[in-house]
Design a protein around this motif. Structure first.
Motif, PDB file in Angstrom:
ATOM      1  N   ARG A 103       3.958   4.487 -12.303  1.00 17.76           N
ATOM      2  CA  ARG A 103       3.901   5.086 -13.653  1.00 17.76           C
ATOM      3  C   ARG A 103       2.565   5.788 -13.866  1.00 17.76           C
ATOM      4  NH1 ARG A 103       7.431   0.925 -14.955  1.00 17.76           N
ATOM      5  NH2 ARG A 103       5.845  -0.710 -15.023  1.00 17.76           N
ATOM      6  N   GLU A 104       1.533   5.105 -13.448  1.00 18.93           N
ATOM      7  CA  GLU A 104       0.198   5.675 -13.638  1.00 18.93           C
ATOM      8  C   GLU A 104      -0.015   6.926 -12.789  1.00 18.93           C
ATOM      9  OE1 GLU A 104      -4.297   4.285 -12.843  1.00 18.93           O
ATOM     10  OE2 GLU A 104      -2.767   2.714 -13.054  1.00 18.93           O
ATOM     11  N   ALA A 105       0.459   6.873 -11.551  1.00 23.80           N
ATOM     12  CA  ALA A 105       0.295   8.023 -10.656  1.00 23.80           C
ATOM     13  C   ALA A 105       1.048   9.230 -11.204  1.00 23.80           C
ATOM     14  CB  ALA A 105       0.785   7.664  -9.256  1.00 23.80           C
ATOM     15  N   ALA A 143      -5.690  -2.182  -3.167  1.00 23.14           N
ATOM     16  CA  ALA A 143      -5.550  -2.025  -4.616  1.00 23.14           C
ATOM     17  C   ALA A 143      -4.784  -3.205  -5.213  1.00 23.14           C
ATOM     18  CB  ALA A 143      -4.840  -0.716  -4.940  1.00 23.14           C
ATOM     19  N   TYR A 144      -3.798  -3.679  -4.466  1.00 25.08           N
ATOM     20  CA  TYR A 144      -2.951  -4.772  -4.970  1.00 25.08           C
ATOM     21  C   TYR A 144      -3.634  -6.123  -4.834  1.00 25.08           C
ATOM     22  CZ  TYR A 144       0.792  -8.290  -4.628  1.00 25.08           C
ATOM     23  OH  TYR A 144       1.558  -9.423  -4.765  1.00 25.08           O
ATOM     24  N   GLU A 145      -4.197  -6.379  -3.668  1.00 29.71           N
ATOM     25  CA  GLU A 145      -4.640  -7.739  -3.397  1.00 29.71           C
ATOM     26  C   GLU A 145      -6.123  -7.835  -3.061  1.00 29.71           C
ATOM     27  OE1 GLU A 145      -3.876  -9.691   0.118  1.00 29.71           O
ATOM     28  OE2 GLU A 145      -3.267 -11.582  -0.785  1.00 29.71           O
ATOM     29  N   GLY A 146      -6.765  -6.734  -2.835  1.00 37.16           N
ATOM     30  CA  GLY A 146      -8.134  -6.785  -2.341  1.00 37.16           C
ATOM     31  C   GLY A 146      -9.138  -7.135  -3.418  1.00 37.16           C
ATOM     32  N   ARG A 147     -10.379  -7.159  -2.995  1.00 36.62           N
ATOM     33  CA  ARG A 147     -11.452  -7.559  -3.913  1.00 36.62           C
ATOM     34  C   ARG A 147     -12.071  -6.367  -4.609  1.00 36.62           C
ATOM     35  NH1 ARG A 147     -15.403 -10.500  -0.276  1.00 36.62           N
ATOM     36  NH2 ARG A 147     -14.606  -9.039   1.269  1.00 36.62           N
ATOM     37  N   ARG A 148     -11.564  -5.190  -4.313  1.00 41.28           N
ATOM     38  CA  ARG A 148     -12.151  -3.979  -4.906  1.00 41.28           C
ATOM     39  C   ARG A 148     -11.048  -3.074  -5.418  1.00 41.28           C
ATOM     40  NH1 ARG A 148     -15.678  -4.420  -0.988  1.00 41.28           N
ATOM     41  NH2 ARG A 148     -14.732  -5.367   0.830  1.00 41.28           N
ATOM     42  N   PRO A 149     -10.278  -3.571  -6.378  1.00 43.88           N
ATOM     43  CA  PRO A 149      -9.108  -2.809  -6.810  1.00 43.88           C
ATOM     44  C   PRO A 149      -9.458  -1.440  -7.388  1.00 43.88           C
ATOM     45  CG  PRO A 149      -9.523  -4.689  -8.268  1.00 43.88           C
ATOM     46  CD  PRO A 149     -10.415  -4.857  -7.072  1.00 43.88           C
ATOM     47  N   HIS A 161      -7.829   1.840  -5.849  1.00 44.46           N
ATOM     48  CA  HIS A 161      -6.968   2.531  -6.793  1.00 44.46           C
ATOM     49  C   HIS A 161      -7.317   4.023  -6.824  1.00 44.46           C
ATOM     50  CE1 HIS A 161      -5.358   3.292 -10.847  1.00 44.46           C
ATOM     51  NE2 HIS A 161      -4.579   2.249 -10.620  1.00 44.46           N
ATOM     52  N   ALA A 162      -8.584   4.333  -6.974  1.00 45.52           N
ATOM     53  CA  ALA A 162      -9.029   5.730  -7.031  1.00 45.52           C
ATOM     54  C   ALA A 162      -8.729   6.435  -5.705  1.00 45.52           C
ATOM     55  CB  ALA A 162     -10.525   5.798  -7.334  1.00 45.52           C
ATOM     56  N   LEU A 179      -4.915   7.167  -5.375  1.00 43.11           N
ATOM     57  CA  LEU A 179      -4.517   8.349  -6.143  1.00 43.11           C
ATOM     58  C   LEU A 179      -4.947   9.625  -5.414  1.00 43.11           C
ATOM     59  CD1 LEU A 179      -5.258   7.458  -9.890  1.00 43.11           C
ATOM     60  CD2 LEU A 179      -3.015   7.928  -8.847  1.00 43.11           C
ATOM     61  N   ALA A 180      -6.154   9.605  -4.876  1.00 42.35           N
ATOM     62  CA  ALA A 180      -6.637  10.779  -4.135  1.00 42.35           C
ATOM     63  C   ALA A 180      -5.780  11.021  -2.894  1.00 42.35           C
ATOM     64  CB  ALA A 180      -8.106  10.593  -3.748  1.00 42.35           C
ATOM     65  N   ALA A 181      -5.370   9.947  -2.231  1.00 42.87           N
ATOM     66  CA  ALA A 181      -4.514  10.089  -1.045  1.00 42.87           C
ATOM     67  C   ALA A 181      -3.171  10.720  -1.420  1.00 42.87           C
ATOM     68  CB  ALA A 181      -4.304   8.727  -0.386  1.00 42.87           C
ATOM     69  N   LEU A 182      -2.627  10.314  -2.548  1.00 41.74           N
ATOM     70  CA  LEU A 182      -1.365  10.909  -3.008  1.00 41.74           C
ATOM     71  C   LEU A 182      -1.548  12.395  -3.330  1.00 41.74           C
ATOM     72  CD1 LEU A 182      -0.150   7.936  -5.240  1.00 41.74           C
ATOM     73  CD2 LEU A 182       0.955   8.756  -3.143  1.00 41.74           C
TER      74      LEU A 182
END
Ligand code: CA
Length: 436
Positions: free
Chosen positions: A75-77, A182-188, A192-193, A196-199
């Motif tokens: 949704r956010e993407a 983004a889902y499970e790591g320590r640096r969401p 996340h950023a 989005l850039a990869a997409l």
């Protein structure tokens, strides 16, 4: 992490920001920030992703399922301009990758000495291969130098350091790795950023999802760019309409040149000069925060090589990669430009020396203190705790020898009447253990 299989650059700014008091946002205006930042420590090649505090590691699985997270993220993407078809193609069959989480959480206890790191980085194979590629790609490198005003030798050195000239680029799905982080790591927030850039890259049509491969932390292609750096600095140099840092060495080299140009590269200047220090030199000057024109270093008795003329007015810092017993270097603006690529003084020194070695230069004249071993991570933590207990304010006991810890070491060394090079040694730790 700096062995032949490529480390990824581009995480470096975020990576060591807290420990090294570098400014934390980096991709936008590298040039200005490089100028004011202190030099990072030498013995610890920079981690490639932001250092997350250990206590932030989740003890249990995330509260929501991966598919629920993915639906939220979709949704956010889409709201940010990614079209549904791009998203669904990118995420088809994507599940979390446990190896990414393991890699993210591993903290090596032992560090290679800087001389071993440099010997690996500047291997005879890499020198020969780089020389051959410089000859092979002469026309492309001519055009890149013309357009970006970045010298070819350090460029090819970075190519060798990052991906062994395109041979080791990482074989993980970038979407999967970043989705996992983004889902499970320590640096969401970071992941996340980047996701989005990869997409955006996929939507732009530069690469197909199945071919978008990289390191566990999302560093991609021959340059090992993370997606945000790709979006700001990757270029199509071979003119096929796609910025292909995976398959086109022209695109990869030009993209790296573009990034160095934006980081303040000064064509024709060296990055690091080997120097000799006079007897009785005050090693407290070897501090990345201290920058003086080369001529002022000369006035302090620092001796340059015979070929290093014409740099008198250039600002430089004194770097002692292995403390006062090892070789000394004056590092210039181009050294700081390389640090924007990968925030590790060891890395920048390796790039500088490897680039010189292509020209049959870059042989070290000083010798390394090979009888000293680097402190382990737990010893570095102990050193910091001991310095703090003794009132020297080394900063957080995180095992990372940053600017604050080096300053604390210096003050303690001065009190002992030792050379105040700010370099952590076992001898120093033993002294602290003795409570003196
Ligand atoms: Ca291209």
């Amino acid at each position: 992490m700096f062995d032949a299989p490529a480390p990824g650059p581009m995480f470096r700014c975020l990576a060591v920001a807290s420990a090294l008091s570098l400014l934390s946002s980096c991709a936008d205006t590298p040039a200005q920030k490089a100028a004011s930042a202190p030099l990072p420590q030498v013995s610890q090649p920079a981690p490639k992703v932001p250092v997350a505090p250990a206590q932030a590691a989740p003890a249990v699985m995330p509260a929501i399922s991966f598919s629920a997270w993915r639906d939220d993220f979709r949704r956010e993407a889409l709201a940010s301009g990614i079209d549904a078809a791009t998203f669904d193609r990118a995420f088809a069959g994507i599940t979390p990758d446990p190896s990414v989480i393991n890699a993210d959480r591993s903290q090596p206890e032992f560090t290679r000495p800087v001389w071993e790191y440099l010997e690996g980085a500047i291997s005879p194979y890499r020198v020969r291969k780089g020389q051959a590629l410089l000859a092979e790609h002469t026309a492309t490198l001519d055009a890149i130098e013309q357009r970006f005003s970045v010298d070819r030798e350090p460029l090819v050195a970075i190519w060798g350091m990052e991906s062994s000239f395109g041979q080791f680029m990482g074989d993980k799905s970038v979407i999967r790795s970043l989705a996992t982080l983004a889902y499970e790591g320590r640096r969401p927030a970071f992941a996340h950023a980047q996701l989005l850039a990869a997409l955006q890259i996929l939507q732009h049509g530069d690469i197909q999802p199945g071919s978008m491969l990289g390191s566990w932390a999302g560093a991609m292609g021959q340059t090992q760019f993370i997606p945000t750096t790709y979006n700001s600095h990757a270029v199509d140099f071979d003119g096929d309409g796609r910025r292909d840092i995976w398959n086109s060495s022209a695109d990869a080299l030009a993209s790296a040149a573009h990034y160095l140009q934006a980081s303040g590269w000064r064509k024709g200047q060296p990055a690091a000069l080997q120097v000799q220090l006079p007897q009785g030199f005050d090693y407290a000057h070897a501090d990345g925060d201290i920058r003086k024109p080369v001529s002022q270093w000369q006035a302090l008795g620092v001796q340059l090589g015979p070929q290093d003329n014409g740099l008198a007015g250039e600002p430089a810092s004194l770097l002692l990669p292995a403390g006062h017993r090892g070789p000394a270097f004056l590092v210039l603006d181009n050294f700081r430009a390389i640090l924007k690529y990968n925030n590790s003084s060891s890395y920048a020194l390796a790039v500088s020396l490897l680039g010189e070695r292509f020209d049959e230069r870059g042989q070290l004249t000083g010798s390394w203190p090979r009888d000293e071993r680097p402190l382990s991570r737990s010893e570095r933590v102990e050193l910091q705790e001991s310095l703090a207990a003794a009132g020297y304010n080394p900063g957080a006991a995180d095992g990372i020898i940053g600017a604050n810890t080096r300053k604390a070491i210096r003050v303690y060394q001065q009190r002992l009447g030792w050379p105040a090079d700010g370099y952590p040694t076992l001898e120093l730790l033993r002294q602290l253990r003795g409570g003196r």
